[in-house]
Design a protein around this motif. Sequence first.
Motif, short mmCIF file in Angstrom:
data_model
loop_
_atom_site.label_atom_id
_atom_site.label_comp_id
_atom_site.label_asym_id
_atom_site.label_seq_id
_atom_site.Cartn_x
_atom_site.Cartn_y
_atom_site.Cartn_z
N LYS A 43 109.22 -94.88 124.09
CA LYS A 43 110.01 -94.12 125.07
C LYS A 43 110.20 -94.92 126.35
N ALA A 44 109.16 -95.62 126.77
CA ALA A 44 109.17 -96.34 128.05
C ALA A 44 110.19 -97.46 128.09
N LYS A 45 110.62 -97.95 126.94
CA LYS A 45 111.60 -99.04 126.89
C LYS A 45 112.92 -98.66 127.58
N ASN A 46 113.20 -97.37 127.67
CA ASN A 46 114.46 -96.91 128.27
C ASN A 46 114.30 -96.48 129.72
N ALA A 47 113.14 -96.78 130.30
CA ALA A 47 112.89 -96.38 131.70
C ALA A 47 113.71 -97.23 132.66
N SER A 48 114.04 -96.66 133.82
CA SER A 48 114.84 -97.37 134.83
C SER A 48 113.96 -98.09 135.86
N THR A 49 112.63 -97.96 135.69
CA THR A 49 111.69 -98.65 136.57
C THR A 49 110.81 -99.59 135.73
N PHE A 50 110.12 -100.50 136.40
CA PHE A 50 109.30 -101.48 135.68
C PHE A 50 108.07 -100.84 135.05
N HIS A 51 107.61 -99.72 135.60
CA HIS A 51 106.44 -99.03 135.09
C HIS A 51 106.74 -97.54 134.99
N ILE A 52 105.95 -96.83 134.18
CA ILE A 52 106.04 -95.37 134.15
C ILE A 52 104.65 -94.80 134.42
N TRP A 53 104.61 -93.64 135.04
CA TRP A 53 103.34 -92.98 135.30
C TRP A 53 102.76 -92.38 134.02
N LEU A 54 101.43 -92.49 133.88
CA LEU A 54 100.68 -91.77 132.85
C LEU A 54 99.79 -90.75 133.54
N GLY A 55 99.30 -89.79 132.77
CA GLY A 55 98.47 -88.73 133.32
C GLY A 55 97.00 -89.11 133.46
N LEU A 56 96.72 -90.30 133.97
CA LEU A 56 95.35 -90.79 134.12
C LEU A 56 95.11 -91.15 135.57
N ARG A 57 94.03 -90.60 136.15
CA ARG A 57 93.76 -90.84 137.57
C ARG A 57 92.27 -91.07 137.80
N TYR A 58 91.96 -91.78 138.88
CA TYR A 58 90.57 -92.11 139.21
C TYR A 58 89.98 -91.12 140.20
N SER A 59 88.71 -90.74 139.97
CA SER A 59 87.98 -89.89 140.90
C SER A 59 86.89 -90.71 141.56
N CYS A 60 86.99 -90.88 142.87
CA CYS A 60 85.94 -91.59 143.61
C CYS A 60 84.63 -90.82 143.57
N ALA A 61 84.71 -89.50 143.71
CA ALA A 61 83.50 -88.67 143.75
C ALA A 61 82.68 -88.80 142.48
N LEU A 62 83.39 -88.84 141.32
CA LEU A 62 82.69 -88.92 140.03
C LEU A 62 82.61 -90.35 139.51
N ASP A 63 83.34 -91.28 140.16
CA ASP A 63 83.40 -92.67 139.72
C ASP A 63 83.82 -92.77 138.26
N LEU A 64 84.93 -92.11 137.93
CA LEU A 64 85.45 -92.17 136.56
C LEU A 64 86.95 -91.89 136.55
N TRP A 65 87.57 -92.35 135.45
CA TRP A 65 88.97 -92.06 135.19
C TRP A 65 89.06 -90.80 134.33
N PHE A 66 90.07 -89.98 134.55
CA PHE A 66 90.21 -88.77 133.74
C PHE A 66 91.69 -88.52 133.43
N TRP A 67 91.93 -87.98 132.23
CA TRP A 67 93.28 -87.56 131.84
C TRP A 67 93.54 -86.16 132.38
N VAL A 68 94.79 -85.88 132.71
CA VAL A 68 95.13 -84.56 133.26
C VAL A 68 94.94 -83.45 132.22
N ASN A 69 94.90 -83.81 130.91
CA ASN A 69 94.70 -82.79 129.88
C ASN A 69 93.22 -82.60 129.54
N ASP A 70 92.33 -83.23 130.36
CA ASP A 70 90.88 -83.09 130.22
C ASP A 70 90.31 -83.80 128.99
#
Length: 330
Positions: A43-70
Amino acid sequence: MAEKLILINERKNWDEAVNYCRKHYHDLVSITNLEQQELVQEKAKNASTFHIWLGLRYSCALDLWFWVNDQLVCYENWADDTDTGDCQCSLILCQGYKYYFIKEPKTWEEAQRYCREGYKDLATVPNMTHMKTLYTDSTENQGNAWIGLYSISGKENRRWHWSLPGVEFNDKDVKWSGNEPNDKAGYLENCVVIDSSGGLLDIGCSNGYSFICYNEKLILINERKNWDEAVNYCRKHHRDLVSITNLEQQELVQEKAKNASTPHIWLGLRYSCALDLWFWVNDQLVCYENWADDTDTGDCNLAVAMETRGEHKWFKKNDAEMFSFICSLS
């Protein structure tokens, strides 16, 4: 999943992207296995930007990466970028043997040193299928080239060895050229080149030839050891006892396991009574599982062994049992 994905060609920051997806669809995409990765990158091959966002973010408090779908972060495909230390950081989407022909002539020992510094080792060629692959992959090679086969004695009781520790040489698995090995003209020829036909020649080790290096992710060690001995061997000679965190790795390991000399092989998975959990030696979470329906013995001295035939299921075994094992090389 393909019909469940939609590419939004609108420029937004990460929070805006999450909010947009939750308002109009379901959520920003999460990737938890290789299949999903391939669908998303298509899907990303047709994007108009060099990168696309994924649902993965870093938590400083927990010191871990997490997906938005848990979902746990089991599958990963990180680039080798530098950790910025930024707490507002989110993720953007940016088998077997591989042989490398090195044209520069070197002695066998020089070639071995070169390969071990930049790759894994001089080429190990366990059977004729790999022998054909070796020469097909090395298309530049029009002459003889060193591989990782050598002998440390003369004609009497001569034994050949692969440069890579733990790999046994079987004369039936390779093809010697003509009357080789022959110690031509009475000189000891303790090292081996592959010729243009894919056959092997014994040659004096001090001669200068091009050579072939290789990389491999896994190596089967056909020596019977208990679990602790297997871990120590892998860490001393390679990297670690193998961990399996997804289906792709399971398939690679079970292919290697078919050549084991024992009914099971050790995996790098062990039980902790104190924590009441299973853990991989590489500290990865136990996300992918392939358990057999065996009975829990209540024994605290448990480790996991994969059956080398059948469905390659995982069995809980006493860690003092003796099996072959697979080491990871990277």
